[in-house]
Design a protein around this motif. Structure first.
Motif, PDB file in Angstrom:
ATOM      1  N   MET A  56      -0.978  -4.788   8.388  1.00  0.00           N
ATOM      2  CA  MET A  56      -2.054  -4.709   9.374  1.00  0.00           C
ATOM      3  C   MET A  56      -2.480  -6.094   9.835  1.00  0.00           C
ATOM      4  O   MET A  56      -2.256  -7.100   9.134  1.00  0.00           O
ATOM      5  N   GLU A  57      -3.068  -6.141  11.013  1.00  0.00           N
ATOM      6  CA  GLU A  57      -3.597  -7.387  11.553  1.00  0.00           C
ATOM      7  C   GLU A  57      -5.089  -7.247  11.796  1.00  0.00           C
ATOM      8  O   GLU A  57      -5.554  -6.205  12.265  1.00  0.00           O
ATOM      9  N   VAL A  58      -5.816  -8.279  11.463  1.00  0.00           N
ATOM     10  CA  VAL A  58      -7.261  -8.309  11.669  1.00  0.00           C
ATOM     11  C   VAL A  58      -7.597  -9.575  12.444  1.00  0.00           C
ATOM     12  O   VAL A  58      -7.155 -10.671  12.070  1.00  0.00           O
ATOM     13  N   ASN A  59      -8.330  -9.418  13.521  1.00  0.00           N
ATOM     14  CA  ASN A  59      -8.615 -10.539  14.426  1.00  0.00           C
ATOM     15  C   ASN A  59      -7.330 -11.206  14.910  1.00  0.00           C
ATOM     16  O   ASN A  59      -7.252 -12.425  15.076  1.00  0.00           O
ATOM     17  N   GLY A  60      -6.298 -10.384  15.075  1.00  0.00           N
ATOM     18  CA  GLY A  60      -5.031 -10.886  15.592  1.00  0.00           C
ATOM     19  C   GLY A  60      -4.161 -11.597  14.582  1.00  0.00           C
ATOM     20  O   GLY A  60      -3.085 -12.090  14.927  1.00  0.00           O
ATOM     21  N   GLU A  61      -4.587 -11.639  13.313  1.00  0.00           N
ATOM     22  CA  GLU A  61      -3.827 -12.337  12.276  1.00  0.00           C
ATOM     23  C   GLU A  61      -3.369 -11.347  11.207  1.00  0.00           C
ATOM     24  O   GLU A  61      -4.120 -10.451  10.818  1.00  0.00           O
ATOM     25  N   PRO A  62      -2.128 -11.479  10.720  1.00  0.00           N
ATOM     26  CA  PRO A  62      -1.676 -10.602   9.637  1.00  0.00           C
ATOM     27  C   PRO A  62      -2.481 -10.873   8.365  1.00  0.00           C
ATOM     28  O   PRO A  62      -2.867 -12.009   8.092  1.00  0.00           O
ATOM     29  N   VAL A  63      -2.737  -9.817   7.610  1.00  0.00           N
ATOM     30  CA  VAL A  63      -3.506  -9.988   6.378  1.00  0.00           C
ATOM     31  C   VAL A  63      -2.694 -10.805   5.378  1.00  0.00           C
ATOM     32  O   VAL A  63      -1.471 -10.717   5.319  1.00  0.00           O
ATOM     33  N   ALA A  64      -3.400 -11.596   4.591  1.00  0.00           N
ATOM     34  CA  ALA A  64      -2.767 -12.374   3.528  1.00  0.00           C
ATOM     35  C   ALA A  64      -2.609 -11.498   2.285  1.00  0.00           C
ATOM     36  O   ALA A  64      -3.219 -10.432   2.157  1.00  0.00           O
ATOM     37  N   PHE A  65      -1.799 -11.979   1.349  1.00  0.00           N
ATOM     38  CA  PHE A  65      -1.585 -11.238   0.106  1.00  0.00           C
ATOM     39  C   PHE A  65      -2.905 -10.990  -0.620  1.00  0.00           C
ATOM     40  O   PHE A  65      -3.111  -9.924  -1.205  1.00  0.00           O
ATOM     41  N   ARG A  66      -3.813 -11.958  -0.600  1.00  0.00           N
ATOM     42  CA  ARG A  66      -5.091 -11.806  -1.308  1.00  0.00           C
ATOM     43  C   ARG A  66      -5.852 -10.575  -0.802  1.00  0.00           C
ATOM     44  O   ARG A  66      -6.414  -9.819  -1.578  1.00  0.00           O
TER      45      ARG A  66
END
Length: 410
Positions: free
Chosen positions: A227-237
């Motif tokens: 998924m992407e949030v604010n246009g950025e892919p989510v990090a592992f954390r």
């Protein structure tokens, strides 16, 4: 007003070891529904016990924040002691601890994964799993229903949603107990043991994250990893935090609603007789099961400005703890609220929360309850409780560690 009762510390997990203190919550609703609860290790919090006040707070996320940076969704401050209260730094922020509008972006990604269309056919597979589990329960003998039905059913469903091997349900069981069991020595024997458990989970999650990124599927793990949030892919954390949230949220509610409802049917056999005579009662009756059980006892918010709730002044920065387990027994909303009534109508309970953070998997939880008790109604004439179950030492999860019963064939 009984001062002794109103001075009880609702945060103290020992208060819930023998039973839920419903008499305390009843008195608070009556005499002090927006109650100041001091803390020995913190600034204190407002305890909300009335249905209408909790709905008001839940539906105003701009004024009452769930955000990690403001403390998160638990009584303890997540930004100080971590998501699980274990002081970890590697786990990112789950979407339950994010306010709108970013929280809304998460929900838009996740809701399709638990929509009726996406879950098409899952009820049949849940029924197959239920049948396989119930087939192994020896009727007429003493059994522990937690490892036989209450725990494996929702975790096997999670294995399907995450596209994991079914044998992994026992690992998920161990991990989720540790995640929510910060006050229970059976689940957290030592800080070192908790760190080892987190290490096991993080190793599993890292492999899952990398695999789903490289070879995406249609499962929930893929969705959380890509998924992407604010246009950025989510990090592992963040993937890690949301995996913990999904595992706990999808497991504990169903598991403990199953267990508490079996104890309710044992205590009220006429209610079970009604289900067996009219199985269609289960369609609405599952809402009574969750209301009566209230498997998640509270959620917390933080006031973002000076305000008033229930006539009490709330200061900016105050913690506000919403006791769902008290609101679900509010006599102004639920007549004869302590009675388990499978025929109860118009059940708008708060067992799944309400407002922006209402549980995304509520329909799936209700489906599993309906299917499980539907099958049991075909085979079991009576539930007999053989000994009081051991309860979680927790102010958060209304959980049963075991459930020793005898199921009579019929």
């Amino acid at each position: 007003m009984t001062t002794n009762t109103l001075s009880i510390d609702l945060k103290n997990p020992d208060l819930y070891v023998d039973a839920v203190p419903h008499a305390v919550f009843d008195q608070l609703r009556r005499d002090d529904p927006v109650h100041w609860n001091p803390e020995s290790d913190g600034p204190g919090f407002w305890a909300l016990t009335r249905y209408e006040d909790i709905v008001e707070v839940s539906r105003n996320p701009a004024l009452f924040s769930s955000a990690y940076e403001n403390g998160g969704h638990r009584i303890f401050n997540e930004n100080e002691v971590g998501l699980t209260g274990a002081g970890e730094a590697a786990i990112g922020i789950p979407f339950i601890s994010v306010d709108p509008p970013v929280h809304t972006q998460y929900r838009k990604f996740i809701m399709p994964a638990v929509s009726p269309g996406r879950l098409a056919g899952i009820e049949g597979r849940i029924r197959e799993r239920c049948l396989a589990l119930i087939d192994k329960i020896p009727l007429g003998e003493a059994v522990d229903m937690v490892p036989l039905l209450s725990a494996p059913l929702p975790l096997l469903t999670l294995c399907e949603l995450f596209d994991l091997p079914t044998a992994m349900w026992t690992d998920l069981y161990h991990w989720t107990n540790a995640f929510v069991g910060e006050d229970d020595p059976d689940f957290r024997q030592s800080p070192e043991a908790m760190m080892a458990t987190l290490g096991e989970f993080m190793t599993f999650a890292r492999e899952l994250f990398d695999t789903r990124r490289a070879n995406p599927g249609e499962d929930l793990a893929t969705l959380l990893a890509t998924m992407e949030v604010n246009g950025e892919p989510v990090a592992f954390r963040e993937f890690l935090g949301n995996m913990i949230l999904a595992l706990v949220g999808a497991n504990e509610t169903t598991r403990n609603s199953l267990s508490h409802t079996m104890t309710a049917f044992a205590a009220h056999p006429e209610q079970w007789d009604a289900v067996r005579a009219e199985p269609e009662l289960l369609r609405n009756g599952v809402r009574e099961m969750v209301r009566h059980a209230s498997p998640v006892m509270h959620m917390r918010r933080t006031a973002m400005a000076d305000t008033v709730v229930g006539g009490r002044p709330i200061r900016k920065g105050d913690k506000v703890v919403m006791w769902y387990i008290a609101a679900n027994r509010d006599e102004s909303v639920f007549p004869d609220p302590h009675r388990f009534d499978i025929r109860r109508g118009n059940i708008q309970h708060l067992g799944f929360g309400t407002g922006q953070h209402v549980c995304v998997g509520s329909r799936l939880a209700e489906m599993q309850l309906r299917v499980a008790f539907g099958i049991l109604a075909e085979r079991v004439s009576q539930f007999t409780l053989l000994a009081p179950p051991r309860r979680f030492r927790s102010n958060f999860i209304n959980g049963l560690k075991n459930l020793d019963m005898r199921l009579t064939a019929g």
